[in-house]
Design a protein around this motif. Structure first.
Motif, PDB file in Angstrom:
ATOM      1  N   UNK A 624       0.820  -1.216   0.000  1.00 56.53           N
ATOM      2  CA  UNK A 624       0.000   0.000   0.000  1.00 56.53           C
ATOM      3  C   UNK A 624       0.850   1.261   0.000  1.00 56.53           C
ATOM      4  N   UNK A 625       2.039   1.204   0.590  1.00 59.10           N
ATOM      5  CA  UNK A 625       2.915   2.379   0.533  1.00 59.10           C
ATOM      6  C   UNK A 625       3.320   2.664  -0.915  1.00 59.10           C
ATOM      7  N   UNK A 633       1.528  10.144  -7.600  1.00 55.99           N
ATOM      8  CA  UNK A 633       2.138  10.589  -8.850  1.00 55.99           C
ATOM      9  C   UNK A 633       1.092  10.703  -9.956  1.00 55.99           C
ATOM     10  N   UNK A 634       0.110   9.802  -9.938  1.00 60.21           N
ATOM     11  CA  UNK A 634      -0.926   9.794 -10.969  1.00 60.21           C
ATOM     12  C   UNK A 634      -2.085  10.731 -10.639  1.00 60.21           C
ATOM     13  N   UNK A 635      -1.994  11.415  -9.483  1.00 64.17           N
ATOM     14  CA  UNK A 635      -3.018  12.387  -9.112  1.00 64.17           C
ATOM     15  C   UNK A 635      -4.320  11.774  -8.633  1.00 64.17           C
ATOM     16  N   UNK A 636      -4.279  10.601  -8.051  1.00 56.90           N
ATOM     17  CA  UNK A 636      -5.500   9.926  -7.593  1.00 56.90           C
ATOM     18  C   UNK A 636      -5.755  10.234  -6.125  1.00 56.90           C
ATOM     19  N   UNK A 637      -7.030  10.387  -5.781  1.00 56.75           N
ATOM     20  CA  UNK A 637      -7.423  10.755  -4.426  1.00 56.75           C
ATOM     21  C   UNK A 637      -7.235   9.616  -3.422  1.00 56.75           C
ATOM     22  N   UNK A 638      -7.098   8.395  -3.910  1.00 58.62           N
ATOM     23  CA  UNK A 638      -7.014   7.228  -3.018  1.00 58.62           C
ATOM     24  C   UNK A 638      -5.664   7.113  -2.320  1.00 58.62           C
ATOM     25  N   UNK A 639      -4.686   7.940  -2.681  1.00 61.95           N
ATOM     26  CA  UNK A 639      -3.338   7.804  -2.134  1.00 61.95           C
ATOM     27  C   UNK A 639      -3.314   7.904  -0.617  1.00 61.95           C
ATOM     28  N   UNK A 640      -4.045   8.872  -0.063  1.00 60.93           N
ATOM     29  CA  UNK A 640      -4.038   9.064   1.391  1.00 60.93           C
ATOM     30  C   UNK A 640      -4.495   7.819   2.135  1.00 60.93           C
ATOM     31  N   UNK A 642      -4.282   4.794   1.128  1.00 61.61           N
ATOM     32  CA  UNK A 642      -3.224   3.786   0.998  1.00 61.61           C
ATOM     33  C   UNK A 642      -2.170   3.967   2.096  1.00 61.61           C
ATOM     34  N   UNK A 643      -1.781   5.215   2.334  1.00 62.10           N
ATOM     35  CA  UNK A 643      -0.749   5.463   3.336  1.00 62.10           C
ATOM     36  C   UNK A 643      -1.257   5.119   4.738  1.00 62.10           C
TER      37      UNK A 643
END
Length: 773
Positions: A624-625, A633-640, A642-643
């Motif tokens: 997930x990291x 990098x791809x500008x997706x909102x789901x990144x947060x 994932x972290x």
């Protein structure tokens, strides 16, 4: 002349060096008296040169041959035994290919032969008898075997000549000063005469009730004189004893010797099968594989079937399994007409399942494994069930099989306890280790590691000692105990190199790279890396990782293009998680959205899990990291999200290393989204962990991120920090000893470079980039 030179050169700036042996023929009474008389002079010194010890021999090997230190130490032990630490003999052995083979180099043989020829006939006979008897001999055995001569005075003469030593604690026991003296004496002995010596020794020792191992040796040496049957009997008995004492490598050699002396084909094949089994227990997998392969063409169909199944098992250890092994196994099963009533039905299915898996057909392999387990349960035989379960846990590495594999590994542990077959506990414990790490279950990982260590101790199996060491290495890395991890890599190379051959170098390379890149130890490799390395001679993902670490961006881009064809590595490969991690790291380092978009769905299979390569060769932390960084990098909102998931897994794993990297990646994401406060908080915690645990690589990356954003000069960064704290131009000028006009110019330049429209936005920029820490 020596006496004259010494006495008449006392006042001259002259150094005279003289060397001599303290044994015959160099030693003479005249020389002894001369040197003793010179001690009264102030300028005379005596230096007694001791033989080279094992560490000195290892240093010599490293300096002259460039071999790794662990291998040099192993070889040094053998060379010390053979040469007695004699520098001349050591040099000559190292000049020859196969320095630790039985036959001495010609130069050494010539030198020793000259000394042996200077002996009397009685002394030579006594020396050859002693050489046949062994490296250490008892006078009570030598004397009866020396025909027509009194052996005792000859033994003392050989001591004076520097060829034998008297044991310190037993004056009736003599030993060769080093193995090369004994070997030279044996090399000079005609075959028939040597066999006669062995025959007399064998009959004498048999009458005295000597140990079986000695009888086996001497009857084998006398085999050409009609003692072949006795040789086979004693060699097989000695091998059995060695196996019971867990000296499996020795047992394998004895069984092979027995087979070589046997004239009965079925008996010979049976002895070779025993030898192969002992090689397997000794973790000498290549030797076991070759013997089993030989036996796949020998005997009746039932014997060939058993040999082929064992060949498949060993081929799995040596990573040689594949379509050829699968075809051989299918033929053996067909020839033996294996059906559900056949006693080898379960074992054959289990072996077939594993071979099918190694050929890339994961679904078919799983169906065969399930069939084998069902048949074993129906038979009510725990041993067969253990065989089926042990093969089944070695099938598949994709996350979709984790739950099934966990259940089977736990059941296999119960079967191992029920049957007392500790080697069944090994596969169970290993896979529970890897699954526990993937899930982030620190408690289960610790418990499974204990079971791996129990297997190694109870079974005396070096392979499982190696696996236990790999797990310990993995834990050391995730806990950021880098000194311990480096030490373990060296220990594992020394251990695994004794039974895995070249595979040991590959594992060592990955493990040491993972540690050294965290501690800043990769840079010395730059001198040896061109960026044009052969993709066929190296594992491409590892090259990619090295290029990224060294900042060879063009080489990394070429490698990424090459790796876009992932079909060469099927999804069940144990190396696939490492490939995906290295590709993701490259995509992020190069800020390549196309590569990020390509690797992201492949990594998504591992969401919620830690990424692991093979037997803890490399531990990467939460998938997930990586997914979060790629999605940022791809500008997706789901990144947060994932972290957040990655940080939770890091904490359950108990890894400060993984946590620090997740914090750093999350900080970069927050900064890119303009959340300066969160970015600073995460950055500070990551930096604190990096400083506390010596994470040189991460600390450098964190420093780069706050280094010179937007191309600001060092002075502009100083001004930026003061603007961020609310200082006016006058206050900035006073703090930096500038004119107010110059301070205002700096502020205007900062706003131009950062694109900020006012001082408030400038302050937000400073906060987002961690410049207010």
């Amino acid at each position: 002349m020596l006496d004259y030179v010494i006495e008449h050169s006392e006042s001259l700036p002259l150094v005279v060096l003289g060397a001599h042996r303290t044994t015959m023929p160099d030693r003479s009474q005249a020389l002894v008296d001369l040197i003793a008389g010179q001690y009264r002079l102030d300028g005379v010194r005596r230096l007694d040169l001791a033989p080279l010890d094992t560490e000195s021999i290892a240093d010599y090997l490293v300096a002259t041959s460039g071999v790794p230190v662990p291998r040099a130490m192993r070889t040094a032990v053998l060379l010390r035994d053979r040469t007695g630490g004699n520098p001349f003999y050591l040099r000559e052995l190292c000049r020859e290919a196969g320095a630790v083979e039985a036959r001495a180099p010609q130069a050494v043989t010539d030198a020793l032969g000259q000394r042996i020829r200077g002996l009397s006939a009685q002394q030579r006979t006594t020396l050859t008898v002693a050489a046949v008897l062994g490296e250490e001999v008892d006078a009570s055995e030598v004397v009866p075997l020396v025909r027509g001569a009194d052996g005792l005075p000859a033994l003392d003469d050989l001591v004076d000549a520097g060829l034998l030593d008297v044991a310190r604690d037993r004056t009736e026991v003599y030993r060769f000063v080093h193995e090369l003296v004994r070997q030279a004496a044996l090399d000079a002995l005609p075959s028939l005469e040597r066999a006669e010596h062995h025959e007399r020794a064998a009959l004498l020792l048999e009458a005295r009730g000597a140990p079986v191992r000695r009888l086996a040796h001497h009857f084998a040496g006398a085999s050409l004189l009609g003692h072949g049957d006795a040789a086979v009997r004693y060699l097989a008995e000695a091998a059995d004893i060695a196996d019971r004492c867990l000296a499996h490598a020795e047992a394998a050699g004895l069984f092979e010797q027995a087979a070589a002396h046997s004239t009965d084909a079925p008996r010979r094949d049976a002895l070779l099968a025993r030898a192969a089994h002992s090689h397997l227990l000794a973790c000498e997998f290549a030797e076991a594989r070759d013997l089993y392969r030989r036996l796949t063409d020998a005997g009746d169909p039932e014997r060939r079937l058993v040999a082929t199944m064992l060949f498949e098992e060993v081929a799995w250890y040596t990573a040689d399994s594949g379509p050829a092994v699968l075809a051989l196994l299918r033929r053996a099963i067909a020839d033996a007409q294996v059906d559900e009533a056949h006693p080898q039905y379960v074992a054959a299915l289990a072996s077939l399942a594993r071979a099918t898996s190694q050929s890339g057909a994961a679904d078919a392999a799983e169906a065969l494994a399930a069939q084998a387990i069902t048949a074993a349960r129906a038979a009510g035989d725990p041993v067969r069930l253990g065989t089926a379960l042990a093969a089944s846990v070695q099938i598949g590495n994709h996350p979709t099989v984790n739950d099934v594999k966990q259940a089977r590994a736990e059941e296999l542990a119960d079967v191992a306890a029920q049957t007392g077959q500790w080697l069944l506990l090994g596969p169970s414990a290993y896979h529970r280790c890897t699954l526990a790490y993937q899930r982030g279950d620190a408690g289960e990982l610790a418990a499974a590691r204990v079971d791996v260590e129990r297997t190694a101790v109870a079974a005396g199996h070096r392979y499982w000692s190696h696996i236990a060491g790999c797990a310990a290495y993995g834990v050391a890395v995730i806990e950021a105990r880098f000194d311990d991890a480096i030490r373990l890599t060296e220990d594992l190379l020394a251990l695994s190199g004794t039974f895995t051959g070249s595979e040991a170098d590959g594992l060592y390379g990955v493990q040491s790279f993972v540690v050294r890149r965290e501690t800043g130890g990769v840079e010395p490799a730059r001198a040896f890396v061109t960026g044009r390395e052969s993709w066929e001679e190296h594992w491409p993902p590892a090259l990619l990782a090295l290029y990224v670490e060294l900042g060879l961006d063009d080489a990394a881009r070429r490698m990424l293009t090459h790796l876009r064809n992932m079909s060469a590595e099927h999804r069940d490969s144990a190396r696939r998680p490492a490939t995906l991690a290295f590709v993701a790291e490259a995509a992020l380092a190069l800020q390549d959205p196309d590569a990020a978009a390509w690797v992201r769905p492949l990594l998504a299979d591992y969401a919620g899990l830690n990424l692991l390569m093979g037997p803890f060769a490399a531990v990467f932390g939460a998938a997930d990291r990586y997914l979060g960084a790629l999605e940022s990098l791809l500008g997706k909102e789901s990144a947060g999200r994932r972290f957040e998931a990655a940080l939770d897994l890091d904490d359950r794993t108990g890894s400060v290393l993984h946590r620090a990297y997740t914090l750093a990646a999350w900080s970069a994401h927050a900064r890119s989204r303009g959340d300066g406060a969160l970015a600073v908080r995460l950055h500070r915690e990551a930096a604190a962990l990096a400083d506390q645990h010596g994470m040189v690589r991460l600390r450098s990356r964190l420093a780069q991120r706050v280094g010179r954003p937007a191309g600001l000069t060092r002075r502009e960064q100083e001004v930026l920090r003061l603007v961020g704290t609310g200082c006016s131009n006058r206050e900035i000028a006073r703090a930096l000893t500038l004119s107010e006009h110059t301070a205002a110019n700096h502020v205007r330049n900062i706003m131009t470079k950062t694109g900020c429209g006012n001082r408030t936005q400038v302050a937000m920029f400073a906060s987002a980039h961690g410049l207010l820490d």
